[in-house]
Design a protein around this motif. Structure first.
Motif, short mmCIF file in Angstrom:
data_model
loop_
_atom_site.label_atom_id
_atom_site.label_comp_id
_atom_site.label_asym_id
_atom_site.label_seq_id
_atom_site.Cartn_x
_atom_site.Cartn_y
_atom_site.Cartn_z
N THR A 1 1.06 -1.04 0.16
CA THR A 1 0.16 0.02 -0.08
C THR A 1 0.91 1.36 -0.10
OG1 THR A 1 -1.80 -1.21 1.24
CG2 THR A 1 -1.80 1.20 1.18
N PHE A 2 0.62 2.26 -0.97
CA PHE A 2 1.05 3.29 -0.97
C PHE A 2 0.13 4.63 -0.38
CE2 PHE A 2 1.61 7.61 -3.00
CZ PHE A 2 3.07 7.67 -2.97
N LYS A 3 0.51 5.15 0.55
CA LYS A 3 -0.15 6.22 1.21
C LYS A 3 0.54 7.56 1.23
CE LYS A 3 -2.90 7.34 5.37
NZ LYS A 3 -3.39 6.97 6.84
N LEU A 4 -0.23 8.48 0.79
CA LEU A 4 0.48 10.07 0.90
C LEU A 4 -0.70 10.67 1.71
CD1 LEU A 4 2.33 12.48 -0.01
CD2 LEU A 4 0.85 12.48 -2.05
N SER A 5 0.03 11.25 2.75
CA SER A 5 -0.88 12.37 3.64
C SER A 5 -0.17 13.71 3.97
CB SER A 5 -0.88 11.65 5.03
OG SER A 5 0.11 11.34 5.78
N PHE A 6 -0.83 14.68 4.00
CA PHE A 6 -0.39 16.03 4.24
C PHE A 6 -1.44 17.04 4.84
CE2 PHE A 6 -1.40 15.43 0.04
CZ PHE A 6 -1.95 16.54 -0.57
N SER A 7 -1.01 18.21 5.09
CA SER A 7 -2.24 19.24 5.42
C SER A 7 -1.61 20.29 4.50
CB SER A 7 -1.88 19.42 6.93
OG SER A 7 -1.95 18.61 7.92
N ILE A 8 -2.83 20.98 4.08
CA ILE A 8 -2.79 21.86 3.01
C ILE A 8 -2.64 23.11 3.87
CG2 ILE A 8 -3.70 23.18 0.91
CD1 ILE A 8 -4.80 20.17 0.35
N ILE A 9 -1.98 24.29 3.68
CA ILE A 9 -1.80 25.49 4.31
C ILE A 9 -1.78 26.59 3.31
CG2 ILE A 9 -0.77 24.24 6.34
CD1 ILE A 9 1.79 25.59 5.78
N ASP A 10 -2.20 27.87 3.79
CA ASP A 10 -1.61 29.09 3.28
C ASP A 10 -0.33 29.56 3.78
OD1 ASP A 10 -1.64 31.61 2.18
OD2 ASP A 10 -3.75 32.40 3.06
N THR A 11 0.75 29.53 2.54
CA THR A 11 2.03 29.97 3.23
C THR A 11 2.07 31.22 3.93
OG1 THR A 11 2.42 30.95 0.92
CG2 THR A 11 2.88 28.58 1.60
N SER A 12 1.26 32.22 3.37
CA SER A 12 1.43 33.67 4.29
C SER A 12 0.90 33.55 5.58
CB SER A 12 0.55 34.60 3.43
OG SER A 12 -0.84 34.21 3.29
N SER A 13 -0.34 32.95 5.99
CA SER A 13 -0.66 32.76 7.48
C SER A 13 -0.43 31.45 8.21
CB SER A 13 -2.18 32.84 7.07
OG SER A 13 -2.90 32.05 6.56
N GLY A 14 0.14 30.37 7.18
CA GLY A 14 0.15 29.05 7.98
C GLY A 14 -1.16 28.39 8.43
N GLU A 15 -2.37 29.06 8.12
CA GLU A 15 -3.61 28.23 8.54
C GLU A 15 -4.18 27.19 7.50
OE1 GLU A 15 -6.48 31.65 8.89
OE2 GLU A 15 -5.42 32.34 10.78
N GLY A 16 -4.64 26.23 7.79
CA GLY A 16 -5.00 25.28 7.16
C GLY A 16 -6.30 25.94 6.11
N VAL A 17 -6.06 25.35 4.68
CA VAL A 17 -7.13 26.02 3.68
C VAL A 17 -7.72 24.67 3.22
CG1 VAL A 17 -6.13 28.11 3.44
CG2 VAL A 17 -5.34 26.24 1.91
N TYR A 18 -8.87 24.76 2.26
CA TYR A 18 -9.60 23.75 1.62
C TYR A 18 -9.53 24.16 0.33
CZ TYR A 18 -13.18 20.35 -0.02
OH TYR A 18 -13.65 19.34 -0.55
N PRO A 19 -8.76 23.44 -0.56
CA PRO A 19 -8.47 23.84 -2.02
C PRO A 19 -9.76 23.26 -2.93
CG PRO A 19 -7.32 21.90 -1.62
CD PRO A 19 -7.96 22.30 -0.39
N GLN A 20 -9.87 24.09 -3.98
CA GLN A 20 -10.92 23.64 -5.01
C GLN A 20 -10.52 22.54 -5.77
OE1 GLN A 20 -10.56 26.80 -4.17
NE2 GLN A 20 -12.61 27.40 -3.38
N GLN A 21 -9.25 22.34 -5.93
CA GLN A 21 -8.81 20.98 -6.65
C GLN A 21 -7.57 20.41 -6.17
OE1 GLN A 21 -7.84 22.60 -10.62
NE2 GLN A 21 -10.10 23.17 -11.22
N ALA A 22 -7.50 19.40 -6.05
CA ALA A 22 -6.40 18.38 -5.08
C ALA A 22 -6.43 17.05 -6.13
CB ALA A 22 -6.69 18.46 -3.81
N HIS A 23 -5.29 17.00 -6.58
CA HIS A 23 -5.17 15.83 -7.55
C HIS A 23 -3.70 15.29 -7.48
CE1 HIS A 23 -8.56 17.57 -9.28
NE2 HIS A 23 -9.08 16.57 -9.68
#
Length: 292
Positions: free
Chosen positions: A64-86
């Motif tokens: 099994t191959f599993k990729l995990s990460f957290s998406i952030i706004d680099t200017s504020s460091g807060e988590g964001v929800y992107p419209q596209q993630a592929h």
């Protein structure tokens, strides 16, 4: 006082630039975990953009191959929800495959490739991929394109690649594709003009009857009794001269559709004036005692 004003101006410019400036999408706590049923090929890799994986990953059956990460706004460091993630699987020898990444509202994302139940889109490929992470938030943040590294699937999972229309074998002795003659289309050809040689020949043919007439006139003139012809005869000769001049101009510069209307009109006039002239000449001859 002046120093404090300058300091306030600099602080204002920095604040304005921070408001107007556009942030970018980034990731943190990114890692790749590879697990297998026997535990011999287990491995964990920590990722930090833009550094890719240290070595290619070759999956085996049941791994099994599993990729995990957290998406952030680099200017504020807060988590964001992107419209596209592929996750883009680039096949150097065939078509690419793009799979969606599962993202939560707080920006945590992951994607899992299980060789026991692989995605159907990955089976009809060559099995060797260049992985690229694609994250986009439309116009809100700058997108992220992160090349992760290389991944390969076990050959036993792959299905035969379906042949496309252009992959059919060529006939014996003929190439599958060959250059074809380029097609040109002319919507309207340039008008053609008559050469000077043909124009001169036409003029000679047109004036030839007049030359013969003048030659015969010299022979029969002694036996002729010249009288003043009626005015209708002059009009008839004038119309005939106009016809000859029209034909001469036609050979030089006119087109056929320019010639026909004027030629038909002058022909009708010449016919009428000729009939009138002949009637008057006949009347004069009968009056002078000539034969009817």
């Amino acid at each position: 006082m002046l120093t404090s004003l300058r300091r306030l101006a600099v602080i204002g410019l920095v604040a304005a630039s921070s408001v107007v400036g556009k942030g970018a999408i980034g990731i943190k706590q990114a890692k790749v975990a590879v697990t297998s049923s026997d535990g011999l090929g287990d491995a964990t890799y920590t990722l930090k953009e833009p550094t890719p994986l240290p070595s290619p990953i070759a999956l085996t059956e049941g791994s099994t191959f599993k990729l995990s990460f957290s998406i952030i706004d680099t200017s504020s460091g807060e988590g964001v929800y992107p419209q596209q993630a592929h996750l883009l699987f680039e096949d150097p020898k065939g078509d690419d495959v793009t799979l969606p990444i599962s993202v939560k509202s707080n920006g945590k994302a992951q994607i899992t490739i299980n060789t026991a139940k692989p995605h159907p889109a990955l089976l009809s490929t060559h099995g060797n991929f260049h992985l690229t992470l694609l994250l986009s938030s439309l116009d809100t943040l700058e997108p992220l394109l992160y090349p992760l590294g290389e991944l390969s699937l076990p050959p036993s999972l792959l299905k035969p690649i379906p042949r496309k229309r252009h992959d059919l074998p060529p006939r014996q002795g003929e190439p599958a594709f060959q250059a074809q003659q380029e097609i040109f289309h002319t919507f309207k050809e340039d008008p053609k003009t008559v050469g000077w040689t043909l124009s001169i020949i036409g003029v000679v043919i047109t004036l030839a009857p007049w030359t013969v007439l003048l030659g015969l006139l010299g022979k029969i003139s002694p036996s002729l009794n010249f009288q003043t012809p009626p005015a209708s005869s002059y009009i008839f000769l004038l119309v005939l001269g106009a016809l000859e001049a029209l034909i001469f101009v036609y050979w030089l510069r006119l087109k056929l559709y320019h010639l026909l209307p004027a030629f038909l009109g002058l022909s009708v006039i010449a016919t009428y004036t000729g009939i009138v002239a002949l009637r008057e000449l006949r009347a004069r001859r009968l009056k002078a005692g000539g034969a009817p």
